[in-house]
Motif scaffolding. Structure first.
Motif, PDB file in Angstrom:
ATOM      1  N   LEU A 113      67.098  32.499  40.075  1.00  0.00           N
ATOM      2  CA  LEU A 113      66.205  31.400  39.688  1.00  0.00           C
ATOM      3  C   LEU A 113      65.096  31.244  40.708  1.00  0.00           C
ATOM      4  O   LEU A 113      65.318  31.305  41.911  1.00  0.00           O
ATOM      5  CB  LEU A 113      67.001  30.090  39.571  1.00  0.00           C
ATOM      6  CG  LEU A 113      68.149  30.095  38.570  1.00  0.00           C
ATOM      7  CD1 LEU A 113      68.870  28.758  38.622  1.00  0.00           C
ATOM      8  CD2 LEU A 113      67.654  30.373  37.171  1.00  0.00           C
ATOM      9  N   GLU A 114      63.890  31.047  40.210  1.00  0.00           N
ATOM     10  CA  GLU A 114      62.733  30.862  41.079  1.00  0.00           C
ATOM     11  C   GLU A 114      62.165  29.472  40.883  1.00  0.00           C
ATOM     12  O   GLU A 114      62.294  28.879  39.814  1.00  0.00           O
ATOM     13  CB  GLU A 114      61.646  31.883  40.735  1.00  0.00           C
ATOM     14  CG  GLU A 114      62.055  33.312  40.956  1.00  0.00           C
ATOM     15  CD  GLU A 114      60.972  34.287  40.536  1.00  0.00           C
ATOM     16  OE1 GLU A 114      59.977  33.859  39.917  1.00  0.00           O
ATOM     17  OE2 GLU A 114      61.116  35.471  40.814  1.00  0.00           O
ATOM     18  N   ALA A 115      61.520  28.974  41.910  1.00  0.00           N
ATOM     19  CA  ALA A 115      60.844  27.684  41.798  1.00  0.00           C
ATOM     20  C   ALA A 115      59.643  27.846  40.865  1.00  0.00           C
ATOM     21  O   ALA A 115      58.927  28.853  40.927  1.00  0.00           O
ATOM     22  CB  ALA A 115      60.378  27.210  43.165  1.00  0.00           C
ATOM     23  N   PRO A 116      59.425  26.884  39.980  1.00  0.00           N
ATOM     24  CA  PRO A 116      58.290  27.003  39.058  1.00  0.00           C
ATOM     25  C   PRO A 116      56.956  26.844  39.779  1.00  0.00           C
ATOM     26  O   PRO A 116      56.867  26.200  40.823  1.00  0.00           O
ATOM     27  CB  PRO A 116      58.515  25.850  38.068  1.00  0.00           C
ATOM     28  CG  PRO A 116      59.358  24.882  38.809  1.00  0.00           C
ATOM     29  CD  PRO A 116      60.191  25.674  39.763  1.00  0.00           C
ATOM     30  N   ASP A 117      55.932  27.446  39.215  1.00  0.00           N
ATOM     31  CA  ASP A 117      54.576  27.327  39.744  1.00  0.00           C
ATOM     32  C   ASP A 117      54.001  25.992  39.284  1.00  0.00           C
ATOM     33  O   ASP A 117      53.779  25.778  38.093  1.00  0.00           O
ATOM     34  CB  ASP A 117      53.713  28.482  39.230  1.00  0.00           C
ATOM     35  CG  ASP A 117      52.293  28.444  39.765  1.00  0.00           C
ATOM     36  OD1 ASP A 117      51.987  27.580  40.611  1.00  0.00           O
ATOM     37  OD2 ASP A 117      51.499  29.299  39.336  1.00  0.00           O
ATOM     38  N   ALA A 118      53.766  25.090  40.225  1.00  0.00           N
ATOM     39  CA  ALA A 118      53.282  23.746  39.893  1.00  0.00           C
ATOM     40  C   ALA A 118      51.874  23.764  39.314  1.00  0.00           C
ATOM     41  O   ALA A 118      51.470  22.827  38.628  1.00  0.00           O
ATOM     42  CB  ALA A 118      53.329  22.861  41.124  1.00  0.00           C
ATOM     43  N   THR A 119      51.126  24.831  39.546  1.00  0.00           N
ATOM     44  CA  THR A 119      49.748  24.897  39.039  1.00  0.00           C
ATOM     45  C   THR A 119      49.641  25.617  37.707  1.00  0.00           C
ATOM     46  O   THR A 119      48.531  25.819  37.208  1.00  0.00           O
ATOM     47  CB  THR A 119      48.823  25.597  40.067  1.00  0.00           C
ATOM     48  OG1 THR A 119      49.288  26.940  40.255  1.00  0.00           O
ATOM     49  CG2 THR A 119      48.837  24.851  41.396  1.00  0.00           C
ATOM     50  N   PHE A 120      50.761  26.020  37.140  1.00  0.00           N
ATOM     51  CA  PHE A 120      50.752  26.730  35.859  1.00  0.00           C
ATOM     52  C   PHE A 120      50.316  25.787  34.739  1.00  0.00           C
ATOM     53  O   PHE A 120      50.885  24.712  34.545  1.00  0.00           O
ATOM     54  CB  PHE A 120      52.149  27.278  35.538  1.00  0.00           C
ATOM     55  CG  PHE A 120      52.225  28.011  34.239  1.00  0.00           C
ATOM     56  CD1 PHE A 120      51.676  29.271  34.094  1.00  0.00           C
ATOM     57  CD2 PHE A 120      52.827  27.425  33.136  1.00  0.00           C
ATOM     58  CE1 PHE A 120      51.761  29.958  32.894  1.00  0.00           C
ATOM     59  CE2 PHE A 120      52.921  28.084  31.924  1.00  0.00           C
ATOM     60  CZ  PHE A 120      52.363  29.357  31.807  1.00  0.00           C
ATOM     61  N   ALA A 121      49.283  26.181  34.003  1.00  0.00           N
ATOM     62  CA  ALA A 121      48.764  25.361  32.916  1.00  0.00           C
ATOM     63  C   ALA A 121      49.572  25.640  31.644  1.00  0.00           C
ATOM     64  O   ALA A 121      49.435  26.689  31.027  1.00  0.00           O
ATOM     65  CB  ALA A 121      47.301  25.669  32.683  1.00  0.00           C
ATOM     66  N   VAL A 122      50.407  24.698  31.262  1.00  0.00           N
ATOM     67  CA  VAL A 122      51.236  24.879  30.078  1.00  0.00           C
ATOM     68  C   VAL A 122      50.353  24.854  28.833  1.00  0.00           C
ATOM     69  O   VAL A 122      50.506  25.666  27.923  1.00  0.00           O
ATOM     70  CB  VAL A 122      52.313  23.774  29.996  1.00  0.00           C
ATOM     71  CG1 VAL A 122      53.091  23.894  28.709  1.00  0.00           C
ATOM     72  CG2 VAL A 122      53.231  23.849  31.193  1.00  0.00           C
ATOM     73  N   VAL A 123      49.412  23.936  28.810  1.00  0.00           N
ATOM     74  CA  VAL A 123      48.468  23.823  27.682  1.00  0.00           C
ATOM     75  C   VAL A 123      47.058  23.874  28.255  1.00  0.00           C
ATOM     76  O   VAL A 123      46.730  23.131  29.171  1.00  0.00           O
ATOM     77  CB  VAL A 123      48.678  22.495  26.919  1.00  0.00           C
ATOM     78  CG1 VAL A 123      47.664  22.376  25.793  1.00  0.00           C
ATOM     79  CG2 VAL A 123      50.094  22.400  26.397  1.00  0.00           C
ATOM     80  N   THR A 124      46.264  24.760  27.719  1.00  0.00           N
ATOM     81  CA  THR A 124      44.862  24.826  28.151  1.00  0.00           C
ATOM     82  C   THR A 124      43.958  24.497  26.962  1.00  0.00           C
ATOM     83  O   THR A 124      44.284  24.816  25.829  1.00  0.00           O
ATOM     84  CB  THR A 124      44.527  26.236  28.687  1.00  0.00           C
ATOM     85  OG1 THR A 124      44.808  27.198  27.677  1.00  0.00           O
ATOM     86  CG2 THR A 124      45.327  26.553  29.925  1.00  0.00           C
TER      87      THR A 124
END
Length: 69
Positions: free
Chosen positions: A57-68
Motif C-alpha cells: 500500500l502506498e500513500a495517496p498523492d494529495a495533489t491528484f485531481a480526481v475530477v478535472t
C-alpha cells in the motif's frame, strides 16, 4: 473480496480489527510493524505475509485531481 464470519482456504492471514484501527492502518496513522507484534491486532496466520501485504500500500498523492474541468 470481503469474507465475513469465516476464512477461505486460500487466505494466509486474517486480521480481526476495529473499524477505527483499520482506518488508522490504511491512512498510515498507525504503524503496521509495531501493531502486528503488539497484541492490538488479532492475527490468524502469517504475520510476515500480513506485513508483506501492507507494504504494497502506498500513500495517496494529495495533489491528484480526481475530477478535472
Amino acid at each position: 473480496m470481503l469474507f465475513i464470519g469465516h476464512v477461505k482456504p486460500f487466505c494466509v492471514s486474517t486480521i480481526h480489527v476495529t473499524h477505527e484501527l483499520l482506518l488508522s492502518l490504511l491512512t498510515g496513522q498507525a504503524a503496521v510493524r509495531e501493531l502486528a507484534f503488539s497484541g492490538e491486532l488479532n492475527i490468524d496466520g502469517s504475520r510476515i505475509d500480513l506485513l508483506r501485504f501492507f507494504s504494497l500500500l502506498e500513500a495517496p498523492d494529495a495533489t491528484f485531481a480526481v475530477v478535472t474541468p
